[in-house]
Motif scaffolding. Structure first.
Motif, PDB file in Angstrom:
ATOM      1  N   ILE A 251      55.528   2.893  38.359  1.00 60.39           N
ATOM      2  CA  ILE A 251      54.177   2.939  38.868  1.00 60.39           C
ATOM      3  C   ILE A 251      53.696   4.055  39.781  1.00 60.39           C
ATOM      4  O   ILE A 251      52.801   4.791  39.660  1.00 60.39           O
ATOM      5  CB  ILE A 251      53.931   1.387  39.466  1.00 60.39           C
ATOM      6  CG1 ILE A 251      54.221   0.581  38.313  1.00 60.39           C
ATOM      7  CG2 ILE A 251      52.495   1.544  40.337  1.00 60.39           C
ATOM      8  CD1 ILE A 251      53.975  -1.075  39.009  1.00 60.39           C
ATOM      9  N   SER A 252      54.899   4.306  40.731  1.00 55.68           N
ATOM     10  CA  SER A 252      54.469   5.170  41.528  1.00 55.68           C
ATOM     11  C   SER A 252      54.524   6.688  41.124  1.00 55.68           C
ATOM     12  O   SER A 252      53.766   7.592  41.657  1.00 55.68           O
ATOM     13  CB  SER A 252      55.562   5.233  42.714  1.00 55.68           C
ATOM     14  OG  SER A 252      56.913   5.673  42.261  1.00 55.68           O
ATOM     15  N   TRP A 253      55.412   6.944  39.897  1.00 54.76           N
ATOM     16  CA  TRP A 253      55.349   8.372  39.460  1.00 54.76           C
ATOM     17  C   TRP A 253      54.017   8.686  38.704  1.00 54.76           C
ATOM     18  O   TRP A 253      53.511   9.863  39.022  1.00 54.76           O
ATOM     19  CB  TRP A 253      56.147   8.403  38.380  1.00 54.76           C
ATOM     20  CG  TRP A 253      56.486   9.688  37.636  1.00 54.76           C
ATOM     21  CD1 TRP A 253      55.758   9.853  36.401  1.00 54.76           C
ATOM     22  CD2 TRP A 253      57.122  10.621  37.948  1.00 54.76           C
ATOM     23  NE1 TRP A 253      56.117  11.282  36.062  1.00 54.76           N
ATOM     24  CE2 TRP A 253      56.984  11.582  36.963  1.00 54.76           C
ATOM     25  CE3 TRP A 253      58.065  11.052  39.169  1.00 54.76           C
ATOM     26  CZ2 TRP A 253      57.363  13.054  37.123  1.00 54.76           C
ATOM     27  CZ3 TRP A 253      58.489  12.404  39.014  1.00 54.76           C
ATOM     28  CH2 TRP A 253      58.260  13.224  38.303  1.00 54.76           C
ATOM     29  N   PHE A 254      53.235   7.510  38.309  1.00 50.86           N
ATOM     30  CA  PHE A 254      51.812   7.984  37.858  1.00 50.86           C
ATOM     31  C   PHE A 254      50.691   7.596  38.836  1.00 50.86           C
ATOM     32  O   PHE A 254      49.526   7.299  38.507  1.00 50.86           O
ATOM     33  CB  PHE A 254      51.618   6.901  36.425  1.00 50.86           C
ATOM     34  CG  PHE A 254      52.620   7.424  35.277  1.00 50.86           C
ATOM     35  CD1 PHE A 254      52.287   8.662  34.793  1.00 50.86           C
ATOM     36  CD2 PHE A 254      53.814   6.856  35.208  1.00 50.86           C
ATOM     37  CE1 PHE A 254      53.053   8.989  33.750  1.00 50.86           C
ATOM     38  CE2 PHE A 254      54.740   7.157  34.128  1.00 50.86           C
ATOM     39  CZ  PHE A 254      54.198   8.070  33.535  1.00 50.86           C
TER      40      PHE A 254
ATOM     41  N   TRP B 167      56.295  -0.881  52.284  1.00 52.50           N
ATOM     42  CA  TRP B 167      55.612  -1.305  53.547  1.00 52.50           C
ATOM     43  C   TRP B 167      55.470   0.081  54.268  1.00 52.50           C
ATOM     44  O   TRP B 167      54.515   0.345  54.759  1.00 52.50           O
ATOM     45  CB  TRP B 167      56.710  -2.097  54.211  1.00 52.50           C
ATOM     46  CG  TRP B 167      56.036  -2.400  55.900  1.00 52.50           C
ATOM     47  CD1 TRP B 167      54.903  -3.131  55.900  1.00 52.50           C
ATOM     48  CD2 TRP B 167      56.596  -1.912  56.686  1.00 52.50           C
ATOM     49  NE1 TRP B 167      54.770  -3.104  57.219  1.00 52.50           N
ATOM     50  CE2 TRP B 167      55.822  -2.525  57.831  1.00 52.50           C
ATOM     51  CE3 TRP B 167      57.600  -1.036  57.174  1.00 52.50           C
ATOM     52  CZ2 TRP B 167      55.950  -2.140  59.359  1.00 52.50           C
ATOM     53  CZ3 TRP B 167      58.025  -1.073  58.631  1.00 52.50           C
ATOM     54  CH2 TRP B 167      57.149  -1.405  59.674  1.00 52.50           C
ATOM     55  N   GLU B 168      56.455   1.306  54.227  1.00 50.08           N
ATOM     56  CA  GLU B 168      56.246   2.219  54.991  1.00 50.08           C
ATOM     57  C   GLU B 168      55.368   3.219  54.371  1.00 50.08           C
ATOM     58  O   GLU B 168      54.603   3.911  55.144  1.00 50.08           O
ATOM     59  CB  GLU B 168      57.590   2.942  55.252  1.00 50.08           C
ATOM     60  CG  GLU B 168      58.522   2.332  56.374  1.00 50.08           C
ATOM     61  CD  GLU B 168      59.422   3.148  57.017  1.00 50.08           C
ATOM     62  OE1 GLU B 168      59.582   3.361  57.983  1.00 50.08           O
ATOM     63  OE2 GLU B 168      59.892   4.169  56.023  1.00 50.08           O
ATOM     64  N   VAL B 169      55.551   3.556  53.301  1.00 49.78           N
ATOM     65  CA  VAL B 169      54.767   4.514  52.405  1.00 49.78           C
ATOM     66  C   VAL B 169      53.982   4.122  51.171  1.00 49.78           C
ATOM     67  O   VAL B 169      53.462   4.966  50.508  1.00 49.78           O
ATOM     68  CB  VAL B 169      55.742   5.653  51.925  1.00 49.78           C
ATOM     69  CG1 VAL B 169      56.525   6.223  53.115  1.00 49.78           C
ATOM     70  CG2 VAL B 169      56.673   5.142  50.831  1.00 49.78           C
ATOM     71  N   GLY B 170      53.938   2.880  50.819  1.00 50.69           N
ATOM     72  CA  GLY B 170      53.056   2.412  49.651  1.00 50.69           C
ATOM     73  C   GLY B 170      53.836   3.121  48.306  1.00 50.69           C
ATOM     74  O   GLY B 170      55.049   3.276  48.041  1.00 50.69           O
ATOM     75  N   PHE B 171      52.934   3.282  47.196  1.00 52.93           N
ATOM     76  CA  PHE B 171      53.498   3.590  46.009  1.00 52.93           C
ATOM     77  C   PHE B 171      53.409   5.063  45.835  1.00 52.93           C
ATOM     78  O   PHE B 171      52.682   5.501  44.917  1.00 52.93           O
ATOM     79  CB  PHE B 171      52.690   2.883  44.904  1.00 52.93           C
ATOM     80  CG  PHE B 171      52.938   1.468  44.598  1.00 52.93           C
ATOM     81  CD1 PHE B 171      54.109   0.991  43.873  1.00 52.93           C
ATOM     82  CD2 PHE B 171      52.252   0.542  45.293  1.00 52.93           C
ATOM     83  CE1 PHE B 171      54.409  -0.367  43.742  1.00 52.93           C
ATOM     84  CE2 PHE B 171      52.533  -0.807  45.343  1.00 52.93           C
ATOM     85  CZ  PHE B 171      53.453  -1.378  44.612  1.00 52.93           C
TER      86      PHE B 171
ATOM     87  N   THR C 108      65.375  -2.738  50.439  1.00 52.16           N
ATOM     88  CA  THR C 108      65.010  -1.424  50.502  1.00 52.16           C
ATOM     89  C   THR C 108      63.682  -1.240  49.780  1.00 52.16           C
ATOM     90  O   THR C 108      62.748  -0.484  50.426  1.00 52.16           O
ATOM     91  CB  THR C 108      66.135  -0.644  49.937  1.00 52.16           C
ATOM     92  OG1 THR C 108      67.235  -0.850  50.483  1.00 52.16           O
ATOM     93  CG2 THR C 108      65.503   0.868  49.954  1.00 52.16           C
ATOM     94  N   LEU C 109      63.538  -1.893  48.708  1.00 50.82           N
ATOM     95  CA  LEU C 109      62.259  -1.535  48.025  1.00 50.82           C
ATOM     96  C   LEU C 109      61.140  -2.211  48.773  1.00 50.82           C
ATOM     97  O   LEU C 109      59.986  -1.529  48.841  1.00 50.82           O
ATOM     98  CB  LEU C 109      62.375  -2.382  46.846  1.00 50.82           C
ATOM     99  CG  LEU C 109      61.310  -2.065  45.545  1.00 50.82           C
ATOM    100  CD1 LEU C 109      61.154  -0.630  45.286  1.00 50.82           C
ATOM    101  CD2 LEU C 109      61.416  -2.912  44.537  1.00 50.82           C
TER     102      LEU C 109
ATOM    103  N   LEU D 228      59.189   7.320  48.209  1.00 52.85           N
ATOM    104  CA  LEU D 228      60.108   6.188  47.563  1.00 52.85           C
ATOM    105  C   LEU D 228      61.447   6.862  47.277  1.00 52.85           C
ATOM    106  O   LEU D 228      62.396   6.041  47.374  1.00 52.85           O
ATOM    107  CB  LEU D 228      59.180   5.402  46.522  1.00 52.85           C
ATOM    108  CG  LEU D 228      58.153   4.480  47.142  1.00 52.85           C
ATOM    109  CD1 LEU D 228      57.477   4.006  45.922  1.00 52.85           C
ATOM    110  CD2 LEU D 228      58.713   3.446  47.907  1.00 52.85           C
ATOM    111  N   ALA D 229      61.285   7.703  46.756  1.00 48.75           N
ATOM    112  CA  ALA D 229      62.794   8.367  45.811  1.00 48.75           C
ATOM    113  C   ALA D 229      63.667   8.642  46.894  1.00 48.75           C
ATOM    114  O   ALA D 229      64.850   8.407  46.831  1.00 48.75           O
ATOM    115  CB  ALA D 229      62.290   9.628  45.156  1.00 48.75           C
TER     116      ALA D 229
END
Length: 876
Positions: A149-152, A78-82, A72-73, A87-88
């Protein structure tokens, strides 16, 4: 066997996994058939297998689920990056279920023999259980690191600095500390040349005073009852109007009420909107005034002006019983009194509380300085600036004009000016809103110019009959259903032109029978001669508009330096996201505009234009893809993906269809009536683009009377919206949302931006606003929400907005876009702030916070002024 808490938790977990797996498997098959992603089918099958392995106490369940987490990760990145929120939505449920699988009540059961295994002699080693648990734990740790990482990481931010250039500008004679028109001046820039508040001290702003209008929701109000006013500041007073169109004068420094005027709106009205965005002002001495201001006296019998229209007037409607009578002292007046002059102000209250209007109208024979107030029952009233008394020298002796004169299809409330009129030295220029998508038999969208002193009609420009601008002869009426101007116009008196943003001809989504004149002027900016009403030029922003992309915003005028040359331009924001910068002398693009091919295939016999104009300064978002679908969970995101493939969508300008088409940007608009703010000294623009997709579906009509998209007829005189009586199709319009009511497209949905008008470059762009007041749980997540209401920009380098769906007023650094300050509002702030200087020398920022009915923001009646503390202001 004994069943303890561990067994119950295990059974519940297995059931949840099985149900989730069944949903994802079934939905995943549906999505694959529709041409979408295979992920959901695979994930559903893995969940079903995990549930089965858990039932048999197999440790491999954890290893299999660990593979699902990692898979899933990889798929999500691949679909949306970070990008955190997409992602959530993809991984949140997967992650939480993974944590549940590591609970000791579940892991202790894995590797133990059940009764059947014991009878078969099966042995399970503890090392298998431990290995599976470590694999799942490691997968969750990796997912947690990616989430951190994606949060920031902000993939939606554009960083930059606007130029600090200094150019000459025209203040049109308006004192720096005042605000004389809706956009401060007739140029509509929303620029306050005050610099006491700066990026260095804006965080010290505090409430200086708060005033309550007392205007509350009433029975019979339409859903879209809104407090959208931007007050005027003239001398030491503020002037504003309320949704029910009381006019109020306040002391600008203290907020104390000085006078109030109630226009006594007549009877039940066929209203789609009930609002007043502002007043218009005629300065003292701009035209001859005969004699001194006469003493205000009660008007015992001031009837509405008699109409020569063949369709009748407000007076005729009242006498025939079609127009309900006003209320006087709590008692109904007779029908004969329905058109009497409205009640007068009560002067000089002793406290900051709403003051009841007097029941007898006060009048003034002459007014050295006037306010013009349009009303929901179709009048334009002139008021004495000082006292609020009706100016009887205007409008044939009773201070008002009947805007229903020579109108076709008279239906009180179905036509009126929701926006302030344009005032020039000699003219009052009036447009108005027409019921949208109700029927093909509506009033005209005619634009009219009246003598500013007498109220006599000088010219009338009807887009359905554009070549005749002189007043119509006896017995004729304006063109029914012609494109109207419900927004705010701008004027350049030196060039002798008024710039009018035009809407579409209703019905918006069906245009098979439009005339050549409608095809020319619909959804355009039209420059009219102030003196004669004749067309000087027209620029069409949408050809053959089928999307309700009417021009919603006030044009902003400035002298822009382009390639070293000063060019007088008009800046026109649009719903579809284009910002056209045009030479306001000719209508020719000052920044490039290119005709671009667009989708075809409208429902016959309708058609689409082959191309649409795209500006060099464009906020048109990328086309929506399946990967842009979003939801609070994996499951409603899957439902949005399935819905996405069920609609027709080929990019912007996909025409309406019988199966339903996605319209993106939707008719909420990238920009709406709030427009943009222009700094004419720096040649920069501050704006608040919004991005929401809508669904447009044509519904066939069998006759001209049955409801086909409304479940029942609205109460009273309120119209049945989107029925399109008289057209072959009604229309279903709705935001593109999930079953949970959340947008199906990923956030952000709203931004603040800074653009260099000289180059057409958007220099910075940041998501703006939280979902604190939009979600069931008030979580202040910074997701970027739409803003409905305009910005104001100041010479101190700070811009202010209050219209986001969360209840805040915010201040931004114009140069970088950084948010510097915010303050909580008591209700939705869907209005445009303004800024002025008080008698105490302080710079104030003023916000009207009263909510917006169709947006569902909290209603209220607050007018709030912010300023620096006295000591800080004195030091600046």
């Amino acid at each position: 066997m004994r069943s303890g808490p561990g067994s119950i938790i295990s059974l519940i977990t297995i059931a949840i996994l099985a149900l989730a797996g069944l949903f994802l498997t079934g939905g995943g098959l549906w999505l694959i058939v529709a041409g979408g992603s295979w992920y959901y089918l695979i994930a559903g099958l893995v969940m079903l297998a995990t549930a089965l392995l858990l039932q048999f106490r197999r440790p491999e369940a954890l290893s299999l689920y660990a593979a699902l987490v990692i898979g899933t990760l990889i798929w999500a990145i691949w679909e949306v990056g970070f990008d955190w929120w997409p992602l959530a939505a993809r991984g949140g449920v997967i992650f939480i279920l993974g944590l549940v699988l590591l609970l000791p009540w579940i892991t202790r059961r894995l590797g133990r023999r059940n009764v059947a295994q014991a009878l078969d002699g099966v042995v399970v080693t503890p090392s298998a259980r431990r290995g599976s648990g470590l694999a799942l734990s490691g997968a969750l740790v990796v997912a947690l690191v990616v989430a951190g990482i994606s949060w920031f990481t902000d993939l939606h931010s554009v960083e930059g600095r606007l130029p600090e250039r200094q150019t000459a500008w025209n203040d049109l004679g308006v004192p720096a500390g005042e605000w004389h028109q809706y956009g401060r001046t007739s140029y509509g820039q929303r620029y306050a040349p005050l610099d006491q508040i700066t990026p260095d001290n804006v965080d010290r702003l505090q409430v200086a005073w708060e005033y309550h209008t007392g205007d509350e929701t009433q029975p019979g109000d339409p859903v879209e009852t809104t407090f959208e006013v931007t007050p005027l500041k003239i001398g030491e007073r503020l002037y504003l109007c309320t949704p029910h169109q009381n006019v109020i004068a306040l002391d600008a420094t203290t907020g104390e009420e000085i006078w109030r005027y109630d226009p006594q709106i007549q009877g039940e009205l066929a209203l789609q909107h009930l609002t007043c965005r502002g007043l218009a002002y005629q300065a003292p001495g701009t035209a001859d005034q005969a004699g001194a201001d006469a003493a205000a006296t009660p008007a015992a019998d001031a009837a509405s002006p008699a109409s020569d229209s063949p369709t009748g007037t407000a007076t005729a409607l009242a006498q025939s019983g079609q127009l309900a009578a006003p209320q006087t002292d709590g008692q109904p007046a007779s029908a004969d009194d329905a058109a009497t002059a409205p009640a007068a102000p009560t002067e000089t209250p002793t406290s900051n509380q709403p003051v009841a209007a007097a029941t007898a109208a006060r009048t003034s024979d002459t007014c050295d300085g006037k306010l013009f107030m349009p009303t929901a029952d179709g009048r334009l009233i002139a008021l004495n600036l000082e006292t609020g008394a009706v100016c009887t020298g205007f409008g044939g002796g009773d201070g008002q004009i009947d805007l229903w004169q020579k109108m076709p299809n008279v239906n009180p409330g179905s036509y009126y000016s929701t926006s302030p009129v344009v005032v020039t030295q000699d003219m009052v220029i009036v447009g108005g809103t027409v019921l949208d998508n109700v029927s093909t038999n509506e009033a005209s969208g005619v634009i009219r110019g009246y003598d500013i002193e007498t109220g006599d009609l000088v010219w009338a420009w009807d887009s359905g009959n554009p070549d005749q601008t002189t007043p119509l002869p006896e017995g004729q009426s304006y063109t029914p259903n012609s494109p109207n101007s419900w927004s705010i116009s701008a004027a350049d008196e030196a060039l002798g032109m008024v710039y009018v943003p035009l809407g579409n001809q209703p019905p918006d989504q069906w245009g098979a029978n439009r005339s050549d004149a409608v095809e020319r002027f619909s959804s355009s900016v039209v420059a009219l001669d102030i003196a004669t009403g004749e067309v000087r030029w027209v620029f069409q922003t949408v050809h053959h508009d089928l999307w309700d992309y009417d021009v919603p915003s006030q044009p902003s005028l400035l002298d822009l330096t382009i390639r070293g040359e000063s060019v007088p331009v008009v800046v026109q924001p649009t719903k579809q996201g284009e910002v056209y910068v045009l030479d306001r002398r000719t209508g020719e693009p000052a920044l490039p505009v290119v005709e671009t091919p667009v989708p075809g295939g409208a429902v016959e016999p309708d058609f689409t234009a082959p191309t649409q104009p795209v500006s060099a300064l464009s906020f048109d978002p990328p086309a929506i893809r399946e990967t842009d679908m979003w939801g609070a969970t994996l499951f409603d995101q899957l439902a949005c993906r399935i819905a996405f493939h069920g609609y027709r969508y080929e990019g912007r300008y996909t025409p309406p269809s019988l199966e339903g088409s996605l319209v993106y940007p939707g008719n909420f608009g990238v920009f709406n009536w709030g427009g943009v703010a222009i700094d004419p000294v720096r040649d920069v623009m501050f704006s608040t683009p919004a991005y929401l997709a809508f669904v447009s579906k044509l519904v066939p009509r069998d006759n001209d009377s049955d409801l086909v998209v409304n479940k029942s007829q609205p109460d009273g005189a309120l119209p049945a919206l989107n029925e399109n009586f008289g057209a072959p199709y009604a229309v279903e319009l709705s935001p593109f949302t999930s079953v949970l009511g959340l947008p199906c497209q990923s956030p952000p949905w709203g931004y603040v931006t800074g653009s260099d008008l000289a180059t057409g470059e958007t220099v910075w762009m940041h998501k703006n606003g939280t979902v604190r007041d939009s979600s069931p749980i008030p979580l202040p997540f910074e997701m970027g929400v739409p803003d409905l209401g305009g910005p104001v920009i100041t010479a101190g380098g700070v811009a202010f907005i209050s219209g986001t769906l969360d209840y805040y007023v915010r201040g931004f650094d114009v140069t970088t876009g950084k948010q510097l300050w915010r303050a909580r509002l008591p209700a939705g702030g869907q209005s445009t702030p303004m800024s002025y200087e008080g008698a105490d020398g302080r710079q104030y920022v003023l916000v009207a916070a009263g909510g917006h009915g169709s947006l569902g923001t909290k209603r209220g009646d607050s007018v709030i002024a912010y300023a620096l503390p006295g000591e800080a202001a004195a030091a600046e």
